[in-house]
Design a protein around this motif. Structure first.
Motif, PDB file in Angstrom:
ATOM      1  N   ALA A 357      51.689  31.683  37.415  1.00 22.99           N
ATOM      2  CA  ALA A 357      53.081  31.356  37.751  1.00 22.99           C
ATOM      3  C   ALA A 357      53.134  30.331  38.880  1.00 22.99           C
ATOM      4  CB  ALA A 357      53.831  32.622  38.152  1.00 22.99           C
ATOM      5  N   MET A 358      52.265  30.456  39.848  1.00 22.89           N
ATOM      6  CA  MET A 358      52.237  29.533  40.981  1.00 22.89           C
ATOM      7  C   MET A 358      51.859  28.120  40.552  1.00 22.89           C
ATOM      8  SD  MET A 358      50.395  32.185  43.619  1.00 22.89           S
ATOM      9  CE  MET A 358      50.057  31.032  44.943  1.00 22.89           C
ATOM     10  N   THR A 359      51.028  28.011  39.516  1.00 20.82           N
ATOM     11  CA  THR A 359      50.589  26.681  39.087  1.00 20.82           C
ATOM     12  C   THR A 359      51.718  25.858  38.484  1.00 20.82           C
ATOM     13  OG1 THR A 359      49.927  27.404  36.855  1.00 20.82           O
ATOM     14  CG2 THR A 359      48.268  27.535  38.593  1.00 20.82           C
ATOM     15  N   ALA A 360      52.818  26.500  38.123  1.00 21.14           N
ATOM     16  CA  ALA A 360      53.952  25.763  37.571  1.00 21.14           C
ATOM     17  C   ALA A 360      54.635  24.890  38.618  1.00 21.14           C
ATOM     18  CB  ALA A 360      54.969  26.730  36.964  1.00 21.14           C
ATOM     19  N   VAL A 361      54.353  25.155  39.903  1.00 27.52           N
ATOM     20  CA  VAL A 361      55.064  24.425  40.961  1.00 27.52           C
ATOM     21  C   VAL A 361      54.125  23.712  41.925  1.00 27.52           C
ATOM     22  CG1 VAL A 361      57.041  25.984  40.848  1.00 27.52           C
ATOM     23  CG2 VAL A 361      55.201  26.468  42.470  1.00 27.52           C
ATOM     24  N   CYS A 362      52.822  23.675  41.642  1.00 28.11           N
ATOM     25  CA  CYS A 362      51.893  23.054  42.586  1.00 28.11           C
ATOM     26  C   CYS A 362      50.775  22.351  41.829  1.00 28.11           C
ATOM     27  CB  CYS A 362      51.327  24.088  43.549  1.00 28.11           C
ATOM     28  SG  CYS A 362      50.028  25.106  42.823  1.00 28.11           S
ATOM     29  N   SER A 363      49.857  21.771  42.569  1.00 27.17           N
ATOM     30  CA  SER A 363      48.634  21.204  42.006  1.00 27.17           C
ATOM     31  C   SER A 363      47.509  22.202  42.280  1.00 27.17           C
ATOM     32  CB  SER A 363      48.309  19.880  42.683  1.00 27.17           C
ATOM     33  OG  SER A 363      49.343  18.937  42.485  1.00 27.17           O
ATOM     34  N   VAL A 364      46.533  22.401  41.438  1.00 27.88           N
ATOM     35  CA  VAL A 364      46.488  21.761  40.132  1.00 27.88           C
ATOM     36  C   VAL A 364      46.588  22.808  39.057  1.00 27.88           C
ATOM     37  CG1 VAL A 364      44.620  20.955  38.592  1.00 27.88           C
ATOM     38  CG2 VAL A 364      45.343  19.567  40.465  1.00 27.88           C
ATOM     39  N   GLY A 365      45.962  23.950  39.248  1.00 21.93           N
ATOM     40  CA  GLY A 365      45.982  24.965  38.211  1.00 21.93           C
ATOM     41  C   GLY A 365      45.199  26.184  38.632  1.00 21.93           C
ATOM     42  N   LEU A 366      44.670  26.904  37.631  1.00 17.97           N
ATOM     43  CA  LEU A 366      43.843  28.085  37.885  1.00 17.97           C
ATOM     44  C   LEU A 366      42.473  27.594  38.312  1.00 17.97           C
ATOM     45  CD1 LEU A 366      44.955  30.227  34.828  1.00 17.97           C
ATOM     46  CD2 LEU A 366      45.625  30.542  37.222  1.00 17.97           C
ATOM     47  N   ASP A 367      42.219  27.623  39.606  1.00 21.46           N
ATOM     48  CA  ASP A 367      41.077  26.906  40.168  1.00 21.46           C
ATOM     49  C   ASP A 367      40.144  27.844  40.923  1.00 21.46           C
ATOM     50  OD1 ASP A 367      39.548  24.681  40.718  1.00 21.46           O
ATOM     51  OD2 ASP A 367      40.733  24.068  42.445  1.00 21.46           O
ATOM     52  N   MET A 368      38.855  27.733  40.604  1.00 19.40           N
ATOM     53  CA  MET A 368      37.797  28.495  41.268  1.00 19.40           C
ATOM     54  C   MET A 368      38.094  29.996  41.272  1.00 19.40           C
ATOM     55  SD  MET A 368      35.328  26.525  41.901  1.00 19.40           S
ATOM     56  CE  MET A 368      34.327  27.572  42.941  1.00 19.40           C
ATOM     57  N   ILE A 369      38.274  30.521  40.066  1.00 20.45           N
ATOM     58  CA  ILE A 369      38.546  31.948  39.889  1.00 20.45           C
ATOM     59  C   ILE A 369      37.345  32.597  39.214  1.00 20.45           C
ATOM     60  CG2 ILE A 369      40.025  33.645  38.744  1.00 20.45           C
ATOM     61  CD1 ILE A 369      42.292  31.585  38.896  1.00 20.45           C
ATOM     62  N   ASN A 370      36.775  33.599  39.862  1.00 18.68           N
ATOM     63  CA  ASN A 370      35.670  34.358  39.269  1.00 18.68           C
ATOM     64  C   ASN A 370      36.230  35.407  38.315  1.00 18.68           C
ATOM     65  OD1 ASN A 370      33.824  32.976  40.930  1.00 18.68           O
ATOM     66  ND2 ASN A 370      34.077  34.457  42.581  1.00 18.68           N
ATOM     67  N   ILE A 371      35.706  35.431  37.096  1.00 21.46           N
ATOM     68  CA  ILE A 371      36.135  36.419  36.104  1.00 21.46           C
ATOM     69  C   ILE A 371      34.906  37.194  35.627  1.00 21.46           C
ATOM     70  CG2 ILE A 371      38.137  35.068  35.387  1.00 21.46           C
ATOM     71  CD1 ILE A 371      36.569  34.159  32.936  1.00 21.46           C
ATOM     72  N   PRO A 372      35.086  38.377  35.022  1.00 15.49           N
ATOM     73  CA  PRO A 372      33.925  39.177  34.595  1.00 15.49           C
ATOM     74  C   PRO A 372      33.010  38.389  33.661  1.00 15.49           C
ATOM     75  CG  PRO A 372      35.924  40.491  34.489  1.00 15.49           C
ATOM     76  CD  PRO A 372      36.363  39.089  34.781  1.00 15.49           C
ATOM     77  N   GLY A 373      31.719  38.605  33.837  1.00 17.09           N
ATOM     78  CA  GLY A 373      30.732  37.872  33.049  1.00 17.09           C
ATOM     79  C   GLY A 373      30.781  38.168  31.570  1.00 17.09           C
ATOM     80  N   ASP A 374      31.331  39.328  31.183  1.00 19.05           N
ATOM     81  CA  ASP A 374      31.399  39.677  29.769  1.00 19.05           C
ATOM     82  C   ASP A 374      32.731  39.279  29.128  1.00 19.05           C
ATOM     83  OD1 ASP A 374      33.041  41.504  31.002  1.00 19.05           O
ATOM     84  OD2 ASP A 374      32.048  43.291  30.199  1.00 19.05           O
ATOM     85  N   THR A 375      33.514  38.442  29.821  1.00 18.02           N
ATOM     86  CA  THR A 375      34.771  37.968  29.250  1.00 18.02           C
ATOM     87  C   THR A 375      34.490  37.157  27.983  1.00 18.02           C
ATOM     88  OG1 THR A 375      35.772  37.825  31.453  1.00 18.02           O
ATOM     89  CG2 THR A 375      36.857  36.604  29.670  1.00 18.02           C
ATOM     90  N   PRO A 376      35.121  37.476  26.849  1.00 16.38           N
ATOM     91  CA  PRO A 376      34.878  36.705  25.620  1.00 16.38           C
ATOM     92  C   PRO A 376      35.303  35.245  25.786  1.00 16.38           C
ATOM     93  CG  PRO A 376      36.048  38.762  25.144  1.00 16.38           C
ATOM     94  CD  PRO A 376      36.072  38.585  26.633  1.00 16.38           C
ATOM     95  N   TRP A 377      34.608  34.355  25.094  1.00 13.00           N
ATOM     96  CA  TRP A 377      34.963  32.944  25.207  1.00 13.00           C
ATOM     97  C   TRP A 377      36.376  32.682  24.707  1.00 13.00           C
ATOM     98  CZ3 TRP A 377      36.544  30.188  21.034  1.00 13.00           C
ATOM     99  CH2 TRP A 377      36.118  30.585  19.751  1.00 13.00           C
ATOM    100  N   GLU A 378      36.832  33.486  23.734  1.00 13.76           N
ATOM    101  CA  GLU A 378      38.189  33.304  23.225  1.00 13.76           C
ATOM    102  C   GLU A 378      39.234  33.558  24.317  1.00 13.76           C
ATOM    103  OE1 GLU A 378      35.938  35.368  21.977  1.00 13.76           O
ATOM    104  OE2 GLU A 378      35.808  35.243  19.786  1.00 13.76           O
ATOM    105  N   THR A 379      38.951  34.520  25.179  1.00  9.95           N
ATOM    106  CA  THR A 379      39.865  34.793  26.290  1.00  9.95           C
ATOM    107  C   THR A 379      39.914  33.610  27.245  1.00  9.95           C
ATOM    108  OG1 THR A 379      39.488  37.180  26.133  1.00  9.95           O
ATOM    109  CG2 THR A 379      40.330  36.341  28.231  1.00  9.95           C
ATOM    110  N   ILE A 380      38.750  33.027  27.516  1.00 13.19           N
ATOM    111  CA  ILE A 380      38.706  31.842  28.374  1.00 13.19           C
ATOM    112  C   ILE A 380      39.516  30.707  27.740  1.00 13.19           C
ATOM    113  CG2 ILE A 380      37.208  30.117  29.441  1.00 13.19           C
ATOM    114  CD1 ILE A 380      34.990  32.261  29.464  1.00 13.19           C
TER     115      ILE A 380
END
Length: 452
Positions: A357-380
């Motif tokens: 939601a915050m990225t709608a009003v600023c630069s640049v986007g979802l940046d440098m976010i660690n996510i679980p290693g088993d996250t499916p590529w489709e989710t990414i």
């Protein structure tokens, strides 16, 4: 002209409030290096980069000493390498990454960006080969950064590229798992990527740019926070005015450095990117600016509104201070690179959904976010598609730089060191989006693209 008061104020900003020039980035066109013989192309690339950027680091060091202004990074951006790879389709593009690494080491820069492809409307010769090579290229190099533009307001969103980049990000993290998955931290997926961005990992030298140019990125979250801390009785309108005045002063420093670097290197001045770029250092946080406005923690209700105010005021104040503003020019919210964001993520005040939601009003986007290693590529890929949709519909640059933390789960930590920082692994939505992503095709451009 600066008076004594201005000089003393600037010294205080540098010494006490973390004001710095985040990057002086030299953009270099490699179009004249195109050759059907990849070895000849690589030789031309190395020679041109070393010839033009050989003195970049020394000049920046001299400016630091003369003005007393820290210049944290010296960087190079180059023509998207997929454009060169198109001329030698039977060769492995990784050779280009290796010569970029060699050139970066030769001239002593911190990063070199442009291992990139522009595929917002489809794949041309060289694009798929380069994208497929990104995991290997980033695992074999230290200084090379990569970006892929998969959408734009004019073209829509290339969902085949979105699906591909989910896989590429996951594989890049896996190949660099022994280095804290650092490869994924050097890879960003864009919608509406600018051609003159000086910030990594997304910098590339667009085909519409001059042969060589100097772009500068400033940084001053600590200065803005300090100004707000000393003015706690202001209403929101007055807060906006204070931020505008402060952004003007910060950007003026960037303009000064940009002009001096341009003159000393005999290279045209391009733009000042007036983004507020945070660091993990205490007192240099965009999140802390928002909290200074009255939020208990970044992520609380009202965060998006406060960020919108900040971003708008920075643009208004900074634009008046520079002859040419460009790049991204806003407030960055990279989680692992911002001390306040890190704290908010650790305590649960900040979620990926709130960040979106915050990225709608600023630069640049979802940046440098660690996510679980088993996250499916489709989710990414779904995360990329959502963020690209925000950029496409709002005619703004958005991006995704997520790091699948291989072998780690929610709540565990992943550390990169330096400006890239460290942070917790954040939870992602586990409901499947696979059938949507596998459809492929292209999301059509929105109606506002028809402005001709």
């Amino acid at each position: 002209m600066l008076n004594t008061g201005d000089i003393l104020e600037t010294i205080k900003m540098i010494q006490d409030e973390n004001l710095d020039i985040r990057t002086v980035t030299m953009g270099i066109s490699l179009l004249e290096c195109i050759d059907s013989d990849i070895d000849k192309a690589c030789s031309k690339i190395y020679d041109k980069i070393v010839r033009l950027a050989g003195n970049l680091v020394n000049v920046c060091n001299d400016i630091e000493k003369e003005l007393g202004i820290p210049i944290i990074n010296k960087r190079i951006s180059v023509t998207p390498i997929a454009m060169l790879a198109a001329a030698c389709p039977n060769d492995n593009p990784v050779k280009f990454a290796l010569v970029l690494e060699k050139a970066a080491n030769a001239v002593g820069v911190n990063f070199i960006g442009g291992y990139s492809a522009l595929v917002q409307k489809g794949f041309s010769a060289g694009d798929e080969a380069l994208i497929n090579s990104i995991p290997e290229a980033l695992s074999l190099t230290e200084h090379v950064c990569s970006s892929v533009n998969i959408g734009s307001t004019k073209a829509g969103i290339n969902m085949d590229a979105v699906a591909k980049m989910g896989q590429v990000i996951k594989k890049t993290a896996e190949l660099t798992a022994d280095k804290n998955c650092i490869g994924a931290a050097k890879l960003v997926v864009f919608c509406n990527a600018p051609e003159d961005n000086p910030f990594m990992a997304g910098a590339f030298h667009g085909p519409g740019e001059p042969d060589c140019v100097i772009n500068v990125g400033v940084s001053g979250p600590g200065v803005v926070r300090a100004a707000l801390a000393s003015s706690k009785d202001l209403n929101i309108s007055e807060v906006a005015e204070l931020i505008k005045r402060t952004a003007f002063k910060i950007t003026r420093v960037g303009q000064l450095v940009a002009k001096k670097a341009s003159e000393m290197l005999s290279v045209p001045f391009g733009i000042v990117d007036l983004s507020l770029a945070p660091t993990p250092a205490v007192g240099d946080s965009v999140a802390h600016i928002l909290e200074e406005m009255g939020l208990e923690s970044c992520g609380a209700c009202g965060t998006t509104a406060a960020l919108a105010l900040l971003n708008d005021a920075v643009k208004k104040g900074g634009t008046m201070a520079s002859s040419h503003v460009g790049g991204l020019s806003g407030a960055f919210i990279p989680v692992t690179e911002d001390a306040g964001m890190i704290a908010a993520a650790r305590c649960g005040a900040l979620s990926i959904e709130k960040l979106e939601a915050m990225t709608a009003v600023c630069s640049v986007g979802l940046d440098m976010i660690n996510i679980p290693g088993d996250t499916p590529w489709e989710t990414i890929s779904g995360i990329i598609a959502d963020e690209a949709a925000i950029g496409m519909v709002n005619s703004k640059t958005t991006a995704v730089r997520v790091i699948p933390a291989i072998g780690k789960k929610v709540g565990e930590e992943l550390s990169f060191g330096g400006l890239l920082g460290a942070g917790p692994v954040m939870p992602v939505n586990n409901f499947s989006n696979k059938n949507f992503i596998l459809r492929g095709g292209r999301i059509p451009a929105p109606l506002q693209s028809l402005k001709n």
